[in-house]
Design an enzyme around this catalytic site. Structure first.
Site, mmCIF file in Angstrom:
data_model
loop_
_atom_site.group_PDB
_atom_site.id
_atom_site.type_symbol
_atom_site.label_atom_id
_atom_site.label_comp_id
_atom_site.label_asym_id
_atom_site.label_seq_id
_atom_site.Cartn_x
_atom_site.Cartn_y
_atom_site.Cartn_z
ATOM 1 N N TYR A 153 34.660 34.586 52.485
ATOM 2 C CA TYR A 153 35.972 34.620 53.146
ATOM 3 C C TYR A 153 35.835 35.209 54.553
ATOM 4 O O TYR A 153 36.234 34.596 55.533
ATOM 5 C CB TYR A 153 36.936 35.447 52.305
ATOM 6 C CG TYR A 153 38.362 35.421 52.797
ATOM 7 C CD1 TYR A 153 39.132 34.272 52.694
ATOM 8 C CD2 TYR A 153 38.945 36.555 53.363
ATOM 9 C CE1 TYR A 153 40.452 34.244 53.147
ATOM 10 C CE2 TYR A 153 40.255 36.537 53.808
ATOM 11 C CZ TYR A 153 41.007 35.381 53.693
ATOM 12 O OH TYR A 153 42.314 35.366 54.143
ATOM 13 N N ASP A 154 35.229 36.408 54.614
ATOM 14 C CA ASP A 154 35.164 37.128 55.895
ATOM 15 C C ASP A 154 34.369 36.351 56.944
ATOM 16 O O ASP A 154 34.817 36.170 58.077
ATOM 17 C CB ASP A 154 34.498 38.504 55.714
ATOM 18 C CG ASP A 154 35.220 39.388 54.701
ATOM 19 O OD1 ASP A 154 36.125 38.885 54.011
ATOM 20 O OD2 ASP A 154 34.863 40.577 54.601
ATOM 21 N N GLU A 155 33.184 35.894 56.561
ATOM 22 C CA GLU A 155 32.336 35.190 57.535
ATOM 23 C C GLU A 155 32.895 33.805 57.841
ATOM 24 O O GLU A 155 32.762 33.303 58.952
ATOM 25 C CB GLU A 155 30.889 35.093 57.041
ATOM 26 C CG GLU A 155 30.191 36.448 56.892
ATOM 27 C CD GLU A 155 29.948 37.162 58.230
ATOM 28 O OE1 GLU A 155 30.241 36.618 59.307
ATOM 29 O OE2 GLU A 155 29.465 38.310 58.180
ATOM 30 N N LYS A 157 36.071 33.098 57.999
ATOM 31 C CA LYS A 157 37.168 33.323 58.948
ATOM 32 C C LYS A 157 36.624 33.735 60.322
ATOM 33 O O LYS A 157 37.218 33.415 61.355
ATOM 34 C CB LYS A 157 38.123 34.390 58.411
ATOM 35 C CG LYS A 157 38.971 33.911 57.226
ATOM 36 C CD LYS A 157 40.068 32.956 57.674
ATOM 37 C CE LYS A 157 41.059 32.641 56.566
ATOM 38 N NZ LYS A 157 42.116 31.696 57.007
ATOM 39 N N SER A 197 50.975 41.944 43.458
ATOM 40 C CA SER A 197 51.346 41.096 42.317
ATOM 41 C C SER A 197 50.838 41.697 41.013
ATOM 42 O O SER A 197 51.555 41.682 40.003
ATOM 43 C CB SER A 197 50.857 39.663 42.510
ATOM 44 O OG SER A 197 49.629 39.641 43.155
ATOM 45 N N GLY A 215 41.590 54.963 43.749
ATOM 46 C CA GLY A 215 42.935 54.629 44.235
ATOM 47 C C GLY A 215 43.278 55.298 45.558
ATOM 48 O O GLY A 215 44.410 55.210 46.013
ATOM 49 N N ARG A 219 45.907 50.548 52.209
ATOM 50 C CA ARG A 219 46.283 49.255 52.779
ATOM 51 C C ARG A 219 47.642 49.438 53.442
ATOM 52 O O ARG A 219 48.392 50.373 53.128
ATOM 53 C CB ARG A 219 46.403 48.164 51.705
ATOM 54 C CG ARG A 219 45.090 47.774 51.011
ATOM 55 C CD ARG A 219 44.109 47.089 51.939
ATOM 56 N NE ARG A 219 42.929 46.595 51.225
ATOM 57 C CZ ARG A 219 41.832 47.322 50.968
ATOM 58 N NH1 ARG A 219 41.775 48.595 51.339
ATOM 59 N NH2 ARG A 219 40.809 46.777 50.349
#
Ligand code: UDP
Length: 322
Positions: A153-155, A157, A197, A215, A219
């Site tokens: 995903y990161d690379e 994008k 979700s 925890g 974010r």
């Protein structure tokens, strides 16, 4: 800053049946634009677009952007929101995820070039990886593990951003890039595995709240209507900022704080179940939104304390229908 006039446009929205895409479609339809929604339905859903699927200015094309796309009508704008975006979903078929960002974005950029359409790319705060700079400014180059499980995903994008700015420098298209931070709201998939979700649905079902690690990772959560407003501003602002723009809500919460808020707002007291922290999980994340304020006159308006109850109510209703 100025914004392009309000004449109706034809906008191709790749990923238009996804969480963000469907809100984008709905907002532009309400403003008078014509929408061509392109979606593979890999993670998008017909339910998301059901309320406007028969609108006279809405057209749906089922298509995977990894394959080239021809469109038989003129386009003014192309928006690329097509990619699985939650870690479990984008890791389910990592090669396809990477190809969606690289080959898919290239296909859409070529489409925009052919139609002389303006282009908006949905990039992500994930390009900062596990950040060593906090809050994250657009000029921070990031800390991504290019061989880890988030790299698809990161690379992907990151490569898509490189393609976008090459098309811009080569004058092949008028390209804008938004870096989206964690966003939540109605139409999130209950089973997408994301924190909002998961926690809300677990609480509503009386199941333990899964918290990965201790925890204490953070974010920053942006309500979907704020994000869509910022994205439309970036798409239509003059002049082109010619640099990526962060969009997100700087309100920063630990996952423990979010779990507490969900418990309070749902009125359900359920136990916490700790699970191992996934590899390369960013320890903190908060957008610096100075660029968005200056270039777009944008700031988020919906704090978590207001957006979360609306989201909980939506999940409550959705679970009744399902
Ligand atoms: N997370 C969690 N429990 C869950 C799902 C996620 O504790 O059931 C954590 C996850 O490890 C991460 C944060 O919540 O630290 C946000 O995860 P999410 O998948 O929503 O998005 P990310 O920002 O990591 O892409």
């Amino acid at each position: 800053m100025t914004f392009a006039d309000q004449r109706p446009r034809t906008v191709l929205l790749a990923g238009g049946a996804g969480f963000l895409g469907s809100h984008f479609c709905e907002t532009l339809l309400a403003q008078g634009d014509r929408i061509i929604c392109v979606d593979s339905f890999l993670t998008g859903s017909r339910n998301n677009i059901i309320s406007f699927a028969n609108h006279p200015r809405f057209r749906l094309i089922r298509h995977d952007i990894c394959n080239e796309l021809e469109v038989d009508e003129p386009l003014d704008e192309v928006v690329n929101l097509a990619c699985a975006a939650s870690p479990p979903r984008y890791q389910a078929d990592p090669v396809h995820t990477l190809m969606t960002s690289v080959v898919g974005t290239h296909n859409l950029l070529k489409l925009a070039e052919k139609h002389r359409a303006r282009f908006l790319q949905a990039s992500t705060s994930e390009i900062y990886g596990d950040p060593a700079v906090h809050p994250q400014t657009e000029d921070y180059l990031g800390n991504v593990n290019c061989t880890g499980p988030r790299a698809c995903y990161d690379e992907g994008k990151r490569a898509a951003e490189a393609l976008c700015f090459d098309f811009l420098r080569l004058r092949r298209a008028d390209v804008r890039v938004v870096r989206i931070f964690n966003t939540y709201g109605p139409r999130m998939q209950p089973d997408d595995g994301r924190i909002v979700s998961n926690l809300v649905n677990q609480a509503l079902n009386g199941e333990p709240l899964t918290i990965y690690g201790d925890g204490e990772q953070t974010r920053s959560f942006c309500f979907v209507s704020d994000l869509i407003d910022g994205m439309i501003r970036l798409l239509r602002v003059e002049p082109n900022p010619r640099a990526p723009v962060n969009l997100g809500n700087p309100g920063e919460f630990t996952i423990n704080q979010l779990a507490e808020l969900v418990t309070q707002l749902t009125g359900r007291s359920v136990p916490v179940l700790h699970k191992p922290l996934p590899q390369d999980d960013p320890r903190m994340r908060r957008p610096d939104i100075s660029q968005a304020r200056t270039l777009l006159g944008w700031k988020p308006r919906v704090p978590l304390e207001e957006g979360l109850p609306q989201t909980i109510e939506w999940f409550r209703q959705a679970s009744k229908v399902a």
